[in-house]
Write a protein that holds these residues in place. Structure first.
Motif, PDB file in Angstrom:
ATOM      1  N   SER A 149       0.863  -1.174   0.000  1.00  0.00           N
ATOM      2  CA  SER A 149       0.000   0.000   0.000  1.00  0.00           C
ATOM      3  C   SER A 149       0.902   1.227   0.000  1.00  0.00           C
ATOM      4  N   THR A 150       0.337   2.393  -0.278  1.00  0.00           N
ATOM      5  CA  THR A 150       1.145   3.616  -0.231  1.00  0.00           C
ATOM      6  C   THR A 150       1.690   3.837   1.172  1.00  0.00           C
ATOM      7  N   ARG A 151       0.888   3.583   2.182  1.00  0.00           N
ATOM      8  CA  ARG A 151       1.365   3.741   3.564  1.00  0.00           C
ATOM      9  C   ARG A 151       2.559   2.828   3.834  1.00  0.00           C
ATOM     10  N   PHE A 187      -4.665  12.882   1.230  1.00  0.00           N
ATOM     11  CA  PHE A 187      -5.082  13.147   2.604  1.00  0.00           C
ATOM     12  C   PHE A 187      -5.366  11.860   3.372  1.00  0.00           C
ATOM     13  N   GLU A 188      -5.911  10.869   2.691  1.00  0.00           N
ATOM     14  CA  GLU A 188      -6.178   9.585   3.341  1.00  0.00           C
ATOM     15  C   GLU A 188      -4.881   8.941   3.836  1.00  0.00           C
ATOM     16  N   LEU A 197      -4.803  15.955  10.047  1.00  0.00           N
ATOM     17  CA  LEU A 197      -5.402  16.466   8.812  1.00  0.00           C
ATOM     18  C   LEU A 197      -6.109  17.791   9.006  1.00  0.00           C
ATOM     19  N   ASP A 198      -6.623  18.052  10.193  1.00  0.00           N
ATOM     20  CA  ASP A 198      -7.307  19.326  10.438  1.00  0.00           C
ATOM     21  C   ASP A 198      -6.335  20.498  10.288  1.00  0.00           C
ATOM     22  N   ARG A 199      -5.085  20.265  10.610  1.00  0.00           N
ATOM     23  CA  ARG A 199      -4.076  21.324  10.490  1.00  0.00           C
ATOM     24  C   ARG A 199      -3.627  21.506   9.043  1.00  0.00           C
TER      25      ARG A 199
END
Length: 201
Positions: A149-151, A187-188, A197-199
């Motif tokens: 996976s990308t992660r 973002f995921e 992610l809020d920042r």
């Protein structure tokens, strides 16, 4: 063995290049809407790692489809970002330059989730590698992260967060639109690896 990487400037290809340290990198401006940002991200990354970087300009936008071309999706499109024969096209363009530079192995930043498109599968990579190896130059094509996976790729590569921040993943614009498949994935994945992610939004 002399290695090259097809570098789009996105998270996957940048992480792969950080991990594998190719001898040469190739970025293709094929008429995609985010070409300038992809080239800028790739150029900055390669300069930082002292990787020789070749930008190839071949305008194929008139042949494109969907988000990346700013056009209606083709009738065969499995997703809004599908461009007909895109990976085959990009590999061919990169290979044309690569063999003149003595590259024997060309790496793709394909990851497991790319298997949702036919040209992101192990079968495709093996088939196009076989096709290339039959031709002059005997180039081998491989995707070292295709089962990750990308992660997982980011974690295995050990790429620092400040380098990963250079990646450009938007399919529609040189300034991230925040609502295409590329931005959503960006973002995921950042959320998966622990970013606030809020920042970022």
């Amino acid at each position: 063995m002399k290695t090259g990487v097809l570098l789009s400037g996105g998270m996957d290809s940048i992480s792969l290049a950080w991990w594998k340290k190719p001898d040469i990198a190739f970025t293709i401006n094929y008429g995609q809407l985010a070409a300038a940002a992809e080239v800028a991200a790739s150029t900055s990354f390669c300069k930082h790692l002292s990787i020789p970087h070749f930008v190839l300009d071949v305008d194929c936008r008139a042949l494109g489809s969907g988000d990346m071309a700013g056009a209606k999706a083709n009738i065969h499109a499995p997703a809004s970002d599908w461009w007909p024969y895109r990976n085959q096209m990009l590999i061919t363009f990169a290979a044309m330059k690569a063999i003149s530079l003595g590259v024997t192995h060309l790496w793709l930043g394909t990851v497991r989730s790319d298997g949702s498109h036919s040209d992101g599968t192990i079968e495709f990579v093996n088939a196009i590698s076989g096709l290339m190896s039959l031709q002059e130059g005997g180039l081998t094509i491989s995707a070292p992260a295709i089962e990750l996976s990308t992660r997982e790729l980011i974690q295995i590569s050990g790429i620092p967060s400040d380098m990963l921040a250079w990646a450009h993943s938007c399919h529609k614009s040189n300034v991230p639109c925040g609502n295409c498949r590329g931005c959503n994935k960006y973002f995921e994945v950042l959320g998966e690896i622990g970013y606030d992610l809020d920042r970022l939004r």
